[in-house]
Design a protein around this motif. Structure first.
Motif, PDB file in Angstrom:
ATOM      1  N   ARG A  77      77.956 115.920 120.957  1.00 35.84           N
ATOM      2  CA  ARG A  77      76.602 115.874 120.420  1.00 35.84           C
ATOM      3  C   ARG A  77      76.162 114.415 120.343  1.00 35.84           C
ATOM      4  O   ARG A  77      76.976 113.522 120.105  1.00 35.84           O
ATOM      5  CB  ARG A  77      76.573 116.516 119.028  1.00 35.84           C
ATOM      6  N   ASP A  78      74.859 114.165 120.577  1.00 39.08           N
ATOM      7  CA  ASP A  78      74.317 112.801 120.536  1.00 39.08           C
ATOM      8  C   ASP A  78      75.138 111.856 121.423  1.00 39.08           C
ATOM      9  O   ASP A  78      75.561 110.774 121.012  1.00 39.08           O
ATOM     10  CB  ASP A  78      74.288 112.278 119.095  1.00 39.08           C
ATOM     11  N   THR A 138      71.161 115.876 122.162  1.00 38.35           N
ATOM     12  CA  THR A 138      70.511 115.683 120.865  1.00 38.35           C
ATOM     13  C   THR A 138      69.906 116.990 120.353  1.00 38.35           C
ATOM     14  O   THR A 138      69.576 117.101 119.174  1.00 38.35           O
ATOM     15  CB  THR A 138      69.393 114.618 120.936  1.00 38.35           C
TER      16      THR A 138
END
Length: 237
Positions: free
Chosen positions: A100-101, A195
């Protein structure tokens, strides 16, 4: 004890063939990037300025995904409720490491490999949904909407972001471009997508199609080619 049985048979996980391996790549989710080539954005009536990418999804099951064997012509049924059935040839990115991210500079570490894929589209139904401000699922997420060729490991195609991409219908070239013309690069796409969703091993990303999309009819044969990858051959039946 709670039973581990199910009330009806569970559908199996879709596996994509991997070049040089007996093992298959198990598919989890299918993400698609919309209008990621300026030429295609223009032919769809949109401004190709570099705005944030947008995404839609296709099912990750064996109803929507059609794995193709190398060298074989895969038959693809003409879908119901449409009279404007379009091809879109795309580079498919297979995720092998979740996250994630994800920073742009680390995005390539999450790629397992690449394949040629077709984002088949019921263009008339998609247009009707767009005009009504409704979701696109009936135009994009129907059965047999995602034929995909053999996966090649990322390390075996190091120059993929400069590769040529083309699609022909019955021997006539209809799409011809380069992966280098992507508005959002593969790394930028992965970073942005992560994101919004936590990416997982088994996820696929259709990275966008160049200009030249168009309708096909029963009996026509499509050949999708990306330099360094196994071509994808499909016949509409």
């Amino acid at each position: 004890m709670m039973s581990s049985s199910y009330v009806f048979p569970v559908r199996h996980v879709v596996g994509l063939p991997v070049a040089g391996s007996e093992a298959q790549f198990p598919v989890r989710r299918v993400y698609c990037v919309g209008r990621n080539y300026a030429g295609h954005a223009r032919e769809m009536g949109s401004d190709p300025d570099r705005e944030p990418p947008f995404f839609f999804c296709k099912p990750g099951d064996d109803a929507a995904i059609v794995p193709s064997k190398p060298g074989a012509v895969t038959e693809l049924p003409y879908p119901p409720q449409t009279s404007n059935y379009h091809f879109e040839c795309e580079l498919v990115v297979a995720i092998g490491k979740g996250g994630r991210d994800i920073p742009v500079e680390e995005a390539r570490q999450h790629i397992f490999g690449y394949a040629v894929g077709f984002d088949m589209t019921r263009r008339d139904l998609q247009g009707q949904m767009k005009d009504a401000g409704r979701p696109w699922e009936v135009g994009k997420a129907f059965d047999y909407s995602a034929p995909i060729g053999m996966l090649h490991r990322a390390e075996d195609v190091p120059g993929i972001e400069q590769a040529s991409i083309a699609l022909s219908v019955d021997g006539q070239v209809r799409q011809s471009s380069s992966i280098s013309h992507l508005i959002w690069s593969l790394s930028e796409t992965i970073a942005n997508l992560s994101t919004l969703w936590e990416l997982q091993p088994g996820d696929l990303i259709f990275s966008g199609t160049p200009e030249g999309v168009g309708a096909v009819q029963r009996g026509q044969t499509l050949v999708g080619e990306i330099a360094g990858l196994t071509p994808l051959l499909v016949k509409i039946v």
